[in-house]
Design an enzyme around this catalytic site. Sequence first.
Site, PDB file in Angstrom:
ATOM      1  N   GLU A 114       0.825  -1.211   0.000  1.00  0.00           N
ATOM      2  CA  GLU A 114       0.000   0.000   0.000  1.00  0.00           C
ATOM      3  C   GLU A 114       0.855   1.256   0.000  1.00  0.00           C
ATOM      4  O   GLU A 114       0.635   2.187   0.780  1.00  0.00           O
ATOM      5  CB  GLU A 114      -0.977   0.001   1.180  1.00  0.00           C
ATOM      6  CG  GLU A 114      -2.156  -0.928   0.990  1.00  0.00           C
ATOM      7  CD  GLU A 114      -3.335  -0.565   1.865  1.00  0.00           C
ATOM      8  OE1 GLU A 114      -4.210   0.199   1.392  1.00  0.00           O
ATOM      9  OE2 GLU A 114      -3.383  -1.046   3.009  1.00  0.00           O
ATOM     10  N   TYR A 153       0.603  -7.666  -1.745  1.00  0.00           N
ATOM     11  CA  TYR A 153      -0.579  -7.052  -1.134  1.00  0.00           C
ATOM     12  C   TYR A 153      -1.797  -7.772  -1.687  1.00  0.00           C
ATOM     13  O   TYR A 153      -2.197  -7.561  -2.826  1.00  0.00           O
ATOM     14  CB  TYR A 153      -0.644  -5.552  -1.423  1.00  0.00           C
ATOM     15  CG  TYR A 153      -1.874  -4.903  -0.829  1.00  0.00           C
ATOM     16  CD1 TYR A 153      -2.191  -5.074   0.512  1.00  0.00           C
ATOM     17  CD2 TYR A 153      -2.725  -4.122  -1.598  1.00  0.00           C
ATOM     18  CE1 TYR A 153      -3.319  -4.498   1.067  1.00  0.00           C
ATOM     19  CE2 TYR A 153      -3.847  -3.528  -1.060  1.00  0.00           C
ATOM     20  CZ  TYR A 153      -4.148  -3.718   0.277  1.00  0.00           C
ATOM     21  OH  TYR A 153      -5.268  -3.146   0.819  1.00  0.00           O
ATOM     22  N   ASP A 207       1.162  -8.274   3.224  1.00  0.00           N
ATOM     23  CA  ASP A 207      -0.165  -8.210   3.821  1.00  0.00           C
ATOM     24  C   ASP A 207      -1.060  -9.192   3.067  1.00  0.00           C
ATOM     25  O   ASP A 207      -1.474  -8.935   1.945  1.00  0.00           O
ATOM     26  CB  ASP A 207      -0.695  -6.773   3.698  1.00  0.00           C
ATOM     27  CG  ASP A 207      -2.079  -6.607   4.300  1.00  0.00           C
ATOM     28  OD1 ASP A 207      -2.660  -7.609   4.768  1.00  0.00           O
ATOM     29  OD2 ASP A 207      -2.601  -5.473   4.276  1.00  0.00           O
ATOM     30  N   ASP A 228      -1.504   1.869  10.151  1.00  0.00           N
ATOM     31  CA  ASP A 228      -2.381   0.962  10.881  1.00  0.00           C
ATOM     32  C   ASP A 228      -1.765  -0.429  11.011  1.00  0.00           C
ATOM     33  O   ASP A 228      -2.242  -1.258  11.794  1.00  0.00           O
ATOM     34  CB  ASP A 228      -3.776   0.897  10.254  1.00  0.00           C
ATOM     35  CG  ASP A 228      -3.755   0.550   8.782  1.00  0.00           C
ATOM     36  OD1 ASP A 228      -2.676   0.560   8.154  1.00  0.00           O
ATOM     37  OD2 ASP A 228      -4.844   0.270   8.223  1.00  0.00           O
ATOM     38  N   HIS A 229      -0.709  -0.699  10.254  1.00  0.00           N
ATOM     39  CA  HIS A 229       0.096  -1.905  10.401  1.00  0.00           C
ATOM     40  C   HIS A 229       1.398  -1.557  11.098  1.00  0.00           C
ATOM     41  O   HIS A 229       1.825  -0.398  11.108  1.00  0.00           O
ATOM     42  CB  HIS A 229       0.442  -2.509   9.033  1.00  0.00           C
ATOM     43  CG  HIS A 229      -0.727  -3.044   8.278  1.00  0.00           C
ATOM     44  ND1 HIS A 229      -0.950  -4.393   8.083  1.00  0.00           N
ATOM     45  CD2 HIS A 229      -1.734  -2.407   7.635  1.00  0.00           C
ATOM     46  CE1 HIS A 229      -2.030  -4.563   7.362  1.00  0.00           C
ATOM     47  NE2 HIS A 229      -2.543  -3.378   7.073  1.00  0.00           N
TER      48      HIS A 229
END
Length: 309
Positions: free
Chosen positions: A37, A136, A197, A299-300
């Site tokens: 991302e 991803y 991810d 957020d990760h």
Amino acid sequence: MALRVASFNVNGIRACQKRGFEGWLAAREADVIGLQEVRCPVAALPEGVFGDHHLAYDPGTAAGRNGVALLTREAPVAVRTFGAPVLRRAPGETHTELVEPDPGPTLPRELKEFADEGRYVEVDLADVPVTVASLYLPKGGLPADLQEKMAGRMREKPDGGAKFERKMRFLAGFAKQLTRSRKAAAAAGREFVVVGDFNIAHTERDIKNWRGNKNSEGFLPPEREWVSSILSPRTLVDVVRAQYPDTDGPYAWWSWMGQAFERDTGWRIDYHLATPGLARSVTAAGVDKEPSRAERLSDHAPVVVDYEI
């Protein structure tokens, strides 16, 4: 030789830079960093944000979405994607031209619809016999039958299971891709590791509130079964879980909402999946969870593994 590999969903490299990405990068001293991302046009990549690392970046074509990269100490021997053009840039360079990727295994037909989305990039490292990939994986959605059961309670507009089916097509194709990449690496005398991810929590130990998420995307039985199907002592090993076999977590994603971060109500959806020989060389593994919400970079959190090649 020690090889430190990190996987980090930055949730937008420009936003992550403002929160302190460059400080983390310099302090962590990773040899290889898989990013997900990145979500940034090539021309808008912040100058110097990747320090003294070489960059291999598949930005994809969807504005403001996806984008995967690999940062390496040395220029990689080869760079491969799902066939999409890639940015290869040395430290200090600013050019923005995309080039064709190096040839690789035939792309499974299920992945062709994802080829230009910026979801996968892999490199052959120059200094050690290892191939590293950054992934991803699509987030997905709920199948149609669950959407019907949850009518009126869904946060997103029902889509008849379209996102779920799309994710399952990706999973079917990516299982084949993993086998092809792993075998190609072995034929070249290389170990293989895919980081990134995966948007799937594999077991009950990989999600804090597993009982309340039985019907949540990312923890559905078909998704979890797929992860089980690609793991084995002979093919790919979940190296962080191997280091923490009886531990809940360590989680690497927490919602920005509520007190999820403070209460460690997280998900473990960011993985290092390595060939057995590489997995046996692990000397340390963990998650760089920030001390406080104010210090969060994304957020990760980065998942960092030390290998001894």
